[in-house]
Design a protein around this motif. Structure first.
Motif, PDB file in Angstrom:
ATOM      1  N   GLY A  94      46.303  39.085  36.773  1.00 29.04           N
ATOM      2  CA  GLY A  94      45.164  39.961  36.595  1.00 29.04           C
ATOM      3  C   GLY A  94      44.257  39.435  35.518  1.00 29.04           C
ATOM      4  O   GLY A  94      44.448  39.720  34.343  1.00 29.04           O
ATOM      5  N   ARG A 113      35.773  37.821  33.199  1.00 28.83           N
ATOM      6  CA  ARG A 113      35.128  37.305  34.392  1.00 28.83           C
ATOM      7  C   ARG A 113      34.256  36.144  33.971  1.00 28.83           C
ATOM      8  O   ARG A 113      33.644  36.156  32.908  1.00 28.83           O
ATOM      9  CB  ARG A 113      34.300  38.392  35.053  1.00 28.83           C
ATOM     10  N   GLN A 126      42.787  33.962  40.922  1.00 28.31           N
ATOM     11  CA  GLN A 126      41.341  33.911  40.798  1.00 28.31           C
ATOM     12  C   GLN A 126      40.799  33.258  42.047  1.00 28.31           C
ATOM     13  O   GLN A 126      40.921  32.062  42.238  1.00 28.31           O
ATOM     14  CB  GLN A 126      41.004  33.063  39.587  1.00 28.31           C
ATOM     15  N   TYR A 142      27.474  40.712  45.801  1.00 30.24           N
ATOM     16  CA  TYR A 142      28.485  41.059  44.817  1.00 30.24           C
ATOM     17  C   TYR A 142      29.652  41.763  45.489  1.00 30.24           C
ATOM     18  O   TYR A 142      30.806  41.482  45.233  1.00 30.24           O
ATOM     19  CB  TYR A 142      27.860  41.953  43.744  1.00 30.24           C
ATOM     20  N   ARG A 143      29.275  42.690  46.376  1.00 33.49           N
ATOM     21  CA  ARG A 143      30.330  43.456  47.053  1.00 33.49           C
ATOM     22  C   ARG A 143      31.249  42.557  47.847  1.00 33.49           C
ATOM     23  O   ARG A 143      32.453  42.654  47.784  1.00 33.49           O
ATOM     24  CB  ARG A 143      29.713  44.477  48.002  1.00 33.49           C
ATOM     25  N   THR A 192      33.360  40.191  45.730  1.00 30.90           N
ATOM     26  CA  THR A 192      34.362  40.820  44.880  1.00 30.90           C
ATOM     27  C   THR A 192      35.391  41.603  45.672  1.00 30.90           C
ATOM     28  O   THR A 192      36.318  42.160  45.105  1.00 30.90           O
ATOM     29  CB  THR A 192      33.727  41.763  43.853  1.00 30.90           C
ATOM     30  N   ALA A 193      35.198  41.649  47.000  1.00 31.46           N
ATOM     31  CA  ALA A 193      36.134  42.441  47.795  1.00 31.46           C
ATOM     32  C   ALA A 193      37.551  41.916  47.632  1.00 31.46           C
ATOM     33  O   ALA A 193      38.479  42.665  47.337  1.00 31.46           O
ATOM     34  CB  ALA A 193      35.731  42.402  49.266  1.00 31.46           C
ATOM     35  N   GLU A 220      38.581  39.852  45.352  1.00 27.86           N
ATOM     36  CA  GLU A 220      38.946  39.895  43.940  1.00 27.86           C
ATOM     37  C   GLU A 220      39.458  41.269  43.543  1.00 27.86           C
ATOM     38  O   GLU A 220      40.462  41.407  42.865  1.00 27.86           O
ATOM     39  CB  GLU A 220      37.727  39.535  43.103  1.00 27.86           C
ATOM     40  N   ARG A 221      38.723  42.273  44.016  1.00 32.48           N
ATOM     41  CA  ARG A 221      39.099  43.620  43.648  1.00 32.48           C
ATOM     42  C   ARG A 221      40.444  43.984  44.259  1.00 32.48           C
ATOM     43  O   ARG A 221      41.304  44.568  43.616  1.00 32.48           O
ATOM     44  CB  ARG A 221      38.029  44.604  44.103  1.00 32.48           C
ATOM     45  N   ASN A 222      40.608  43.611  45.510  1.00 30.91           N
ATOM     46  CA  ASN A 222      41.880  43.829  46.186  1.00 30.91           C
ATOM     47  C   ASN A 222      43.003  43.191  45.381  1.00 30.91           C
ATOM     48  O   ASN A 222      44.025  43.814  45.096  1.00 30.91           O
ATOM     49  CB  ASN A 222      41.816  43.206  47.583  1.00 30.91           C
ATOM     50  N   LYS A 269      43.101  42.387  42.266  1.00 34.15           N
ATOM     51  CA  LYS A 269      43.309  43.032  40.976  1.00 34.15           C
ATOM     52  C   LYS A 269      44.225  44.241  41.126  1.00 34.15           C
ATOM     53  O   LYS A 269      45.194  44.405  40.396  1.00 34.15           O
ATOM     54  CB  LYS A 269      41.970  43.467  40.391  1.00 34.15           C
ATOM     55  N   LEU A 270      43.875  45.058  42.098  1.00 36.70           N
ATOM     56  CA  LEU A 270      44.684  46.245  42.357  1.00 36.70           C
ATOM     57  C   LEU A 270      46.091  45.863  42.756  1.00 36.70           C
ATOM     58  O   LEU A 270      47.078  46.388  42.245  1.00 36.70           O
ATOM     59  CB  LEU A 270      44.067  47.041  43.500  1.00 36.70           C
TER      60      LEU A 270
END
Length: 309
Positions: A42, A46, A67, A101-102, A105-106, A108-110, A112-113
């Motif tokens: 994690g 950034r 990453q 961005y969306r 980062t999709a 990336e966000r996935n 991270k969670l």
DNA sequence: AAGACGAAAGTGGTTGA
DNA sequence: TCAACAACTTTCGTCTT
């Protein structure tokens, strides 16, 4: 730059030592290990440009797994002088930027969670760091191949963990994974099989002996009993008693027998519970072990000793 | 009374046509 | 895709300690 910890929660000292190799933060004043197993997972910053990235990056190749784009992505309209544009086109730029961005980062966000969840489950099961890392790698590969689509993130995390456990020969049962992650056993097994197949990860059948230390310590058995159990297992394997059987059942039976021999009797119920099998299974395996390995003598001997004492 | 044992029926997953 | 199959579980009655 984000900070992990600023103050020691124990003594309040700000005199902290970051051991990056070991992935620990230690309070120099009271010696408390504040954080451990924290590197690589994690990312906590950034990278907006390569210079900043270089300053912050403190690991090499493994970072690929946590990453997704290695700072190679671009952002729409980042450098443009937006003030020169009319309101309409400026809006358009903002919209594009937002979408870009969306999308970027999709994943990336996935990740991270997912990695947070992974970490939680791994620490609940007290898994070694190597396994945690391996499963993160597996999960990341799964995300990149779009294997998570149509499956819950949690179940893929659990599947990745299970696979990593198997590969590192520190097996946890599906039941344990299920309890720790809150995902159904069936589901974990399914995603596990799917993910390993899709990623071409070789899976060696788990070895019953790998379960012994954990079961034994749960039952508070001595080291001698453990090694006896492993010896029994080895003999059982030579007699081909182990193929096709559930490894946990065999491990449980071997442990049960060796506990008997060493006068540290545990009930079938107790052994069955920690191994996650039923008494019946232990009985069946136990019977086979006695028949094939001629252990009756040893058990009788042990019983006599017990009476004598 | 608790644990060990065994029989019988049921369950979920694998395999092979 | 479906049926046969093996391993394992659940349940229950009986025996042993």
């Amino acid at each position: 730059m984000a900070e992990y910890v600023k103050k020691c929660p124990e003594c309040g000292s700000i005199n902290l030592f970051w051991n990056k190799e070991k992935g620990e933060v230690i309070c120099k004043d009271c010696g408390l290990v504040i954080e451990e197993k924290m590197v690589d997972f994690g990312q906590e910053w950034r990278e907006f440009d390569s210079e900043e990235g270089d300053k912050l990056r403190r690991a090499g190749a493994p970072m690929t797994y946590t990453q997704y784009d290695q700072g190679l992505g671009t952002e729409v309209g980042k450098m443009a002088d937006l003030s020169k544009l009319g309101a309409k086109s400026r809006n358009k730029f903002f919209r594009l930027r937002k979408w870009q961005y969306r999308i970027s980062t999709a994943i990336e966000r996935n990740l991270k969670l997912a990695l947070a969840e992974l970490k939680r489950v791994a620490s609940y099961l007290k898994l070694p760091r190597s396994v945690e890392e391996e499963s993160a790698r597996i999960y990341t590969m799964a995300v990149q191949r779009g294997l998570v689509r149509g499956r819950s993130m949690e179940s893929v995390v659990a599947g990745a963990l299970y696979a990593a456990c198997r590969r590192h020969e520190v097996p946890r049962t599906l039941d344990e994974l299920s309890e720790a992650s809150g995902i159904e056993k069936k589901e974990i097994g399914r995603t596990y099989r799917f993910v390993t197949r899709e990623l071409g990860i070789s899976i060696l059948p788990s070895n019953p002996a790998d379960y012994i230390p954990r079961f034994a310590s749960a039952l508070k058995l001595t080291a001698e009993t453990q090694s006896k159990a492993i010896e029994i297992l080895e003999r059982a394997q030579r007699e081909e008693l182990t193929s096709g059987r559930g490894p946990t059942g065999i491990a449980a039976a071997a442990l049960y027998v060796s506990a008997l021999i060493h006068g540290e009797k545990r009930t079938q119920r107790e052994v069955a519970d920690v191994a996650g099998v039923t008494e019946v299974t232990i009985r069946n395996r136990y019977k086979e072990l006695l028949e094939q390995l001629k252990l009756e003598k040893e058990i009788r001997k042990a019983k006599k000793k017990l009476v004598a004492v």
